[in-house]
Design a protein around this motif. Sequence first.
Motif, PDB file in Angstrom:
ATOM      1  N   LEU A  82     -15.079  24.363 -31.121  1.00  0.00           N
ATOM      2  CA  LEU A  82     -14.148  23.938 -30.212  1.00  0.00           C
ATOM      3  C   LEU A  82     -14.331  24.307 -28.680  1.00  0.00           C
ATOM      4  O   LEU A  82     -13.489  23.752 -28.077  1.00  0.00           O
ATOM      5  CB  LEU A  82     -12.421  24.576 -30.854  1.00  0.00           C
ATOM      6  N   VAL A  83     -14.923  25.335 -28.489  1.00  0.00           N
ATOM      7  CA  VAL A  83     -15.095  25.925 -27.271  1.00  0.00           C
ATOM      8  C   VAL A  83     -16.178  24.757 -26.175  1.00  0.00           C
ATOM      9  O   VAL A  83     -17.275  24.795 -26.742  1.00  0.00           O
ATOM     10  CB  VAL A  83     -15.658  27.223 -27.085  1.00  0.00           C
ATOM     11  N   ASN A  84     -15.841  24.648 -25.015  1.00  0.00           N
ATOM     12  CA  ASN A  84     -16.474  24.071 -24.291  1.00  0.00           C
ATOM     13  C   ASN A  84     -16.894  25.053 -23.122  1.00  0.00           C
ATOM     14  O   ASN A  84     -16.025  25.533 -22.281  1.00  0.00           O
ATOM     15  CB  ASN A  84     -15.843  22.766 -23.761  1.00  0.00           C
ATOM     16  N   ALA A 130     -16.559  23.969 -19.517  1.00  0.00           N
ATOM     17  CA  ALA A 130     -15.364  23.279 -19.059  1.00  0.00           C
ATOM     18  C   ALA A 130     -14.917  23.955 -17.679  1.00  0.00           C
ATOM     19  O   ALA A 130     -14.547  23.148 -16.787  1.00  0.00           O
ATOM     20  CB  ALA A 130     -14.234  23.674 -20.120  1.00  0.00           C
ATOM     21  N   ALA A 131     -14.961  25.306 -17.351  1.00  0.00           N
ATOM     22  CA  ALA A 131     -14.642  25.794 -16.149  1.00  0.00           C
ATOM     23  C   ALA A 131     -15.440  25.228 -15.065  1.00  0.00           C
ATOM     24  O   ALA A 131     -14.812  25.248 -13.852  1.00  0.00           O
ATOM     25  CB  ALA A 131     -14.536  27.372 -16.159  1.00  0.00           C
ATOM     26  N   ALA A 174     -14.485  22.986 -11.949  1.00  0.00           N
ATOM     27  CA  ALA A 174     -14.644  23.496 -10.493  1.00  0.00           C
ATOM     28  C   ALA A 174     -15.350  22.317  -9.558  1.00  0.00           C
ATOM     29  O   ALA A 174     -14.919  22.046  -8.480  1.00  0.00           O
ATOM     30  CB  ALA A 174     -15.181  24.799 -10.185  1.00  0.00           C
ATOM     31  N   GLU A 175     -16.473  21.833 -10.253  1.00  0.00           N
ATOM     32  CA  GLU A 175     -17.079  20.668  -9.581  1.00  0.00           C
ATOM     33  C   GLU A 175     -16.287  19.580  -9.368  1.00  0.00           C
ATOM     34  O   GLU A 175     -16.330  19.028  -8.102  1.00  0.00           O
ATOM     35  CB  GLU A 175     -18.424  20.299 -10.438  1.00  0.00           C
TER      36      GLU A 175
END
Length: 65
Positions: free
Chosen positions: A45-47, A50-51, A55-56
């Motif tokens: 389930l973790v991407n 993602a952070a 930010a981009e």
Amino acid sequence: ARALVEAGAAFLLSEKDLPELFGKVFRLINNPEKLNAMSGRGRRLVNLKAATRMAERLLALSGVD
């Protein structure tokens, strides 16, 4: 939290069930197969990016290079 529970990666307790927490944790510690299965479901389930992606996108929207 509910997404993790639905994926089988966690369990959810209400406040009134907190006395059961120690027992649940103890049973998981003593059941490495179940603990590993839950861990694997959680990792799916973790991407991890993602952070960075957020930010981009925020930088792109702000016009900052």
